[in-house]
Design an enzyme around this catalytic site. Structure first.
Site: not given
Ligand code: F6R
Length: 240
Positions: A67, A136, A138, A143
């Site tokens: 992303d 959440n 994702h 989402e």
């Molecule tokens: C990032 C991504 C997100 C993160 C998730 C956890 O490229 O795709 O799904 O893996 O938000 O983020 P952290 O590791 O910062 O807790």
């Protein structure tokens, strides 16, 4: 789903680095799916260390990131382009034109999504996809409510995601409201998926994931439809 429970963040990163190393050594032209955020930083540090020790080369690897924020220039300090340069790409021997991230500055975002999906078809699917998990549920930026059949698309970030990611910015207002993300279907095309989770903050999400019932309000539950997923969770994320 295979579950590996490890003591802490460092151990989680080591197990993940071992899986990535095996994948790179096994494939002539490995394709890796990459995540950003706090979770994979330790993994990237270990890969850089292995490269510097002459144990691993990334010359023939291609990478696809999950992303990118919309509206952040690749040079912006909080863009995922910049994150990947800082944490991995600038320290290893991967040619720049073998690394792919969605372009969050594209003038035609729909076209950019189609283009990214075409690249994934041409060079992919990833032999191994690294995932983190949002509190959440994702994965990528898919989402709650995201279509399990979705491909790369524009997503409006959930308030809770913007709040969680505000820790990487100066203020909540600075956190972009939208992103381009690979869809759940694009993620599920990967041959192997390695999901990393560390810390108490992830415990509720990991618990729900392990219930194993596919439920669009909890995107990570789509992983139950894939036959080669490894969850590497540290004790805190596992609720111990
Ligand atoms: C990032 C991504 C997100 C993160 C998730 C956890 O490229 O795709 O799904 O893996 O938000 O983020 P952290 O590791 O910062 O807790």
């Amino acid at each position: 789903m295979d579950i590996v429970i490890v003591k802490n963040y460092i151990e989680m990163s080591k197990v993940a680095a071992g899986l990535v190393r095996d994948c790179i050594r096994e494939q002539e032209e490995p394709v890796l799916g990459l995540a950003t955020g706090g979770t994979p930083i330790g993994l990237y540090q270990l890969l850089v260390r292995q490269y510097r020790a002459g144990l691993l080369s990334f010359k023939h690897m291609r990478t696809f990131n999950l992303d990118e924020y919309i509206g952040l220039d690749p040079a912006h300090s909080k863009s995922y382009h910049r994150y990947m340069q800082e944490h991995l790409f600038s320290h290893i021997d991967i040619p720049r034109d073998q690394t792919f991230l969605p372009d969050g500055m594209a003038s035609n975002l729909e076209k950019e999504c189609r283009h990214y999906e075409k690249l994934l078809k041409k060079f992919g699917p990833p032999d191994l996809q690294i995932l983190g998990i949002g509190e959440n549920g994702h994965i990528g930026f898919n989402e709650p409510g995201s279509d399990f059949n979705g491909h790369t698309h524009v997503i409006s970030l959930a308030d809770s995601t913007r709040e969680a990611n505000a820790r990487y910015f100066q203020s909540l207002e600075e956190v972009p409201t939208h992103a381009i993300t690979m869809g759940i279907k694009s993620i599920l095309h990967s041959k192997k998926i390695v999901l990393l989770a560390s810390g108490e903050r992830k415990a509720a999400a990991v618990r729900r994931l392990l219930e194993g019932t596919p439920d669009p309000t909890f995107p990570a539950s789509a992983l139950s439809q894939h036959n080669d997923v490894v969850l590497i969770a540290d004790e805190k994320a596992f609720g111990n």
